[in-house]
Motif scaffolding. Structure first.
Motif, mmCIF file in Angstrom:
data_model
loop_
_atom_site.group_PDB
_atom_site.id
_atom_site.type_symbol
_atom_site.label_atom_id
_atom_site.label_comp_id
_atom_site.label_asym_id
_atom_site.label_seq_id
_atom_site.Cartn_x
_atom_site.Cartn_y
_atom_site.Cartn_z
ATOM 1 N N GLN A 1 49.860 66.284 -33.423
ATOM 2 C CA GLN A 1 50.023 67.453 -33.453
ATOM 3 C C GLN A 1 51.376 67.851 -33.614
ATOM 4 N N PHE A 2 52.219 67.140 -33.455
ATOM 5 C CA PHE A 2 53.710 67.418 -33.708
ATOM 6 C C PHE A 2 54.450 66.210 -34.583
ATOM 7 N N GLY A 3 53.632 65.432 -34.924
ATOM 8 C CA GLY A 3 54.230 64.459 -35.925
ATOM 9 C C GLY A 3 55.172 63.504 -35.426
ATOM 10 N N ALA A 4 55.322 63.197 -34.437
ATOM 11 C CA ALA A 4 56.173 62.286 -33.460
ATOM 12 C C ALA A 4 55.649 60.708 -33.989
ATOM 13 N N THR A 5 56.818 59.956 -33.936
ATOM 14 C CA THR A 5 56.293 58.397 -34.195
ATOM 15 C C THR A 5 56.380 57.998 -32.723
ATOM 16 N N ALA A 6 55.607 56.702 -32.767
ATOM 17 C CA ALA A 6 55.259 56.032 -31.519
ATOM 18 C C ALA A 6 56.564 55.618 -30.843
ATOM 19 N N GLN A 7 57.871 55.356 -31.484
ATOM 20 C CA GLN A 7 58.932 55.326 -30.734
ATOM 21 C C GLN A 7 59.707 56.581 -30.262
ATOM 22 N N GLN A 8 59.446 57.653 -31.033
ATOM 23 C CA GLN A 8 59.949 59.000 -30.739
ATOM 24 C C GLN A 8 59.127 59.200 -29.360
ATOM 25 N N PHE A 9 58.031 58.942 -29.491
ATOM 26 C CA PHE A 9 57.162 59.581 -28.071
ATOM 27 C C PHE A 9 57.489 58.907 -26.873
ATOM 28 N N SER A 10 57.664 57.543 -27.208
ATOM 29 C CA SER A 10 58.156 56.639 -25.957
ATOM 30 C C SER A 10 59.314 56.994 -25.301
ATOM 31 N N LEU A 11 60.379 57.625 -26.354
ATOM 32 C CA LEU A 11 61.833 58.113 -26.054
ATOM 33 C C LEU A 11 61.652 59.238 -25.177
ATOM 34 N N ILE A 12 60.983 60.127 -25.706
ATOM 35 C CA ILE A 12 60.461 61.358 -24.954
ATOM 36 C C ILE A 12 59.988 61.229 -23.589
ATOM 37 N N PHE A 13 59.254 60.352 -23.543
ATOM 38 C CA PHE A 13 58.207 59.872 -22.134
ATOM 39 C C PHE A 13 59.300 59.288 -21.394
ATOM 40 N N ALA A 14 60.210 58.492 -21.860
ATOM 41 C CA ALA A 14 61.224 57.878 -20.931
ATOM 42 C C ALA A 14 62.193 58.923 -20.360
ATOM 43 N N VAL A 15 62.690 59.953 -21.170
ATOM 44 C CA VAL A 15 63.438 60.996 -20.783
ATOM 45 C C VAL A 15 62.776 61.770 -19.515
ATOM 46 N N ASN A 16 61.511 62.438 -19.840
ATOM 47 C CA ASN A 16 60.969 62.859 -18.944
ATOM 48 C C ASN A 16 60.697 62.186 -17.449
ATOM 49 N N THR A 17 60.514 60.873 -17.690
ATOM 50 C CA THR A 17 60.201 60.063 -16.382
ATOM 51 C C THR A 17 61.615 59.949 -15.844
ATOM 52 N N LEU A 18 62.631 59.995 -16.251
ATOM 53 C CA LEU A 18 63.891 60.072 -15.599
ATOM 54 C C LEU A 18 64.102 61.310 -14.971
ATOM 55 N N GLY A 19 63.174 62.145 -15.051
ATOM 56 C CA GLY A 19 63.037 63.667 -14.072
ATOM 57 C C GLY A 19 62.906 63.062 -12.892
ATOM 58 N N ILE A 20 61.602 62.433 -12.860
ATOM 59 C CA ILE A 20 61.111 61.978 -11.370
ATOM 60 C C ILE A 20 62.025 61.200 -10.761
ATOM 61 N N ILE A 21 62.425 60.232 -11.216
ATOM 62 C CA ILE A 21 63.750 59.504 -10.594
ATOM 63 C C ILE A 21 64.894 60.255 -10.047
ATOM 64 N N ILE A 22 65.385 61.233 -10.788
ATOM 65 C CA ILE A 22 66.472 62.001 -10.211
ATOM 66 C C ILE A 22 65.693 62.937 -9.161
ATOM 67 N N GLY A 23 64.750 63.331 -9.244
ATOM 68 C CA GLY A 23 63.983 64.386 -8.385
ATOM 69 C C GLY A 23 63.871 63.655 -6.782
ATOM 70 N N THR A 24 63.393 62.326 -6.806
ATOM 71 C CA THR A 24 63.031 61.553 -5.837
ATOM 72 C C THR A 24 64.453 61.155 -5.201
ATOM 73 N N GLN A 25 65.382 60.968 -5.884
ATOM 74 C CA GLN A 25 66.919 60.463 -5.108
ATOM 75 C C GLN A 25 67.474 61.894 -4.613
ATOM 76 N N LEU A 26 67.175 63.099 -5.063
ATOM 77 C CA LEU A 26 67.771 64.239 -4.673
ATOM 78 C C LEU A 26 67.070 64.566 -3.200
ATOM 79 N N ASN A 27 65.803 64.208 -3.568
ATOM 80 C CA ASN A 27 65.237 64.479 -2.282
ATOM 81 C C ASN A 27 65.414 63.494 -1.019
ATOM 82 N N GLY A 28 65.812 62.221 -1.422
ATOM 83 C CA GLY A 28 66.312 61.432 -0.430
ATOM 84 C C GLY A 28 67.655 61.880 0.374
#
Length: 396
Positions: free
Chosen positions: A236-263
């Motif tokens: 739908q947005f024309g991203a490559t597989a590598q661009q998707f993987s980078l976006i997904f990784a950045v978003n996953t960093l969010g859950i790591i930061i969230g869990t550590q702030l929770n701690g």
């Protein structure tokens, strides 16, 4: 302590790795197996359902036989099935193998939580779950990036070869470095009738059901994003597989930061308030996503920001909901409670995420993702408001 975190982290990270590593390859798998996108999405749904079914069996077994034996058997079968996925000739065969893989992989998920309950309680358990999520969070962070790069080196089958290699290493680590955590004096072998009574008692206990259902619905919201955004971003947005993987990784960093702030907030802000804050933040994020979809103003950058906010918020939801549910039960039924909670989590995750693909074309869109994620996120918040407070009072 550090060794225990690493060993249990390796166990629980294998599951996320098996789902996230091959996400960038979804369009390639669909082409290679001559299958529609909705059928490839079912490979994710299948492993989620397998994880749910497997936990219902393995959790009670671990209460009666101890933690090590069911765990070693489960990791062994998971490893063998993972390598078999490399040889799948069609999408239905891959779906079936992924279901078996999920059943076996349930051992790592359910027994890791039970081991934590064997050894820790209350805020100590929440603190350990937070540390555990830092380790396990690296798998979904690095998985899509590695998966995208693997596609530059070879076909999609290579991703399953890497998962199989990691699982083999995990088996060795568990065999040598994870001792039995449930003494024989505390084991409780459950026959079918007794298991049914125990499960029935858990389902009638609002202290358990409230946070467990909150966790399952929140996971369904997040997993809708995990299972659909590969197709949406690339088609739908024309991203490559590598661009998707980078976006997904950045978003996953969010859950790591969230869990550590929770701690960091443990001992400063009570568990229920941390959980409520996470639910609110996640709901705000998915409502914003739905507005972007409805107005046609969504782009890869704005969606990355929104999904980062959602993932940051669920970093508060997952460890606190898990702590409230597990800590409400005695150690003698920790395996069964963990299994039931995990089954609810993965069954809801797999089932709800599949709804995003029920469009006229059979392909997930940003709009269909938004409908599912907003509905499920709102339901999760309502469930906690109605049922979850009793668990918070009991733990306090």
């Amino acid at each position: 302590m550090a060794l225990l975190v690493l060993v249990l982290g390796a166990l629980t990270a294998t599951g996320p790795l098996s789902t996230d590593l091959y996400l960038p390859a979804f369009p390639q798998i669909a082409r290679d197996l001559n299958a529609p996108e909705s059928q490839i999405q079912l490979t994710l749904t299948a492993i989620m359902l397998g994880l749910g079914v497997g936990q219902l069996v393995i959790g009670p077994l671990s209460d009666g036989l101890g933690r090590r034996l069911p765990l070693l058997l489960g990791v062994t079968v998971f490893t063998v099935t993972t390598f078999a996925c490399m040889l799948a000739p069609s999408a239905p065969v891959l779906v079936a193998l992924r279901f078996v893989q999920g059943v076996a992989g349930a051992a790592g998920a359910v027994i890791a939580r039970a081991v934590v309950r064997d050894l820790f309680e209350g805020d100590h358990a929440a603190r350990f779950f937070t540390r555990l999520m830092l380790v396990t969070g690296m798998a979904p962070l690095l998985g899509p990036i590695l998966g995208g790069q693997l596609l530059l080196l070879g076909p999609w089958q290579l991703t399953f070869g890497v998962i199989g290699g990691v699982s083999t290493l995990t088996l060795v680590v568990v065999f040598f470095w994870l001792p039995e955590s449930l003494p024989r004096s505390e084991r409780r072998e459950m026959r079918p009738a007794e298991l049914a009574r125990t499960v029935g008692a858990l389902l009638r206990d609002a202290r358990f059901v409230g946070p467990a259902l909150t966790l399952g619905l929140s996971f369904g919201m997040m997993f809708t994003y995990v299972s659909s955004f590969s197709f949406v971003s690339q088609n739908q947005f024309g991203a490559t597989a590598q661009q998707f993987s980078l976006i997904f990784a950045v978003n996953t960093l969010g859950i790591i930061i969230g869990t550590q702030l929770n701690g960091f907030l443990i001992g400063r802000v009570e568990t229920a308030r941390r959980l409520a804050a996470g639910l609110t933040g996640a709901l705000v994020a998915v409502v914003t996503m739905s507005l972007l979809a409805a107005t046609g103003s969504a782009g890869l950058l704005s969606l990355t920001v929104v999904f980062f906010g959602m993932m940051f918020s669920v970093g508060f939801v997952f460890p606190n909901a898990t702590t409230l549910a597990i800590s409400s039960q005695p150690p003698a039924v920790a395996g069964t409670a963990s299994a039931l909670m995990g089954s609810m989590q993965f069954a809801l995750g797999g089932g709800l995420a599949a709804l995003a693909g029920l469009t006229a074309t059979g392909e997930a869109t940003l709009a269909s993702m938004a409908v599912v994620m907003v509905s499920v996120g709102a339901a999760s918040a309502v469930v906690f408001a109605v049922l979850g407070r009793s668990a918070a009072r009991s733990v306090s």
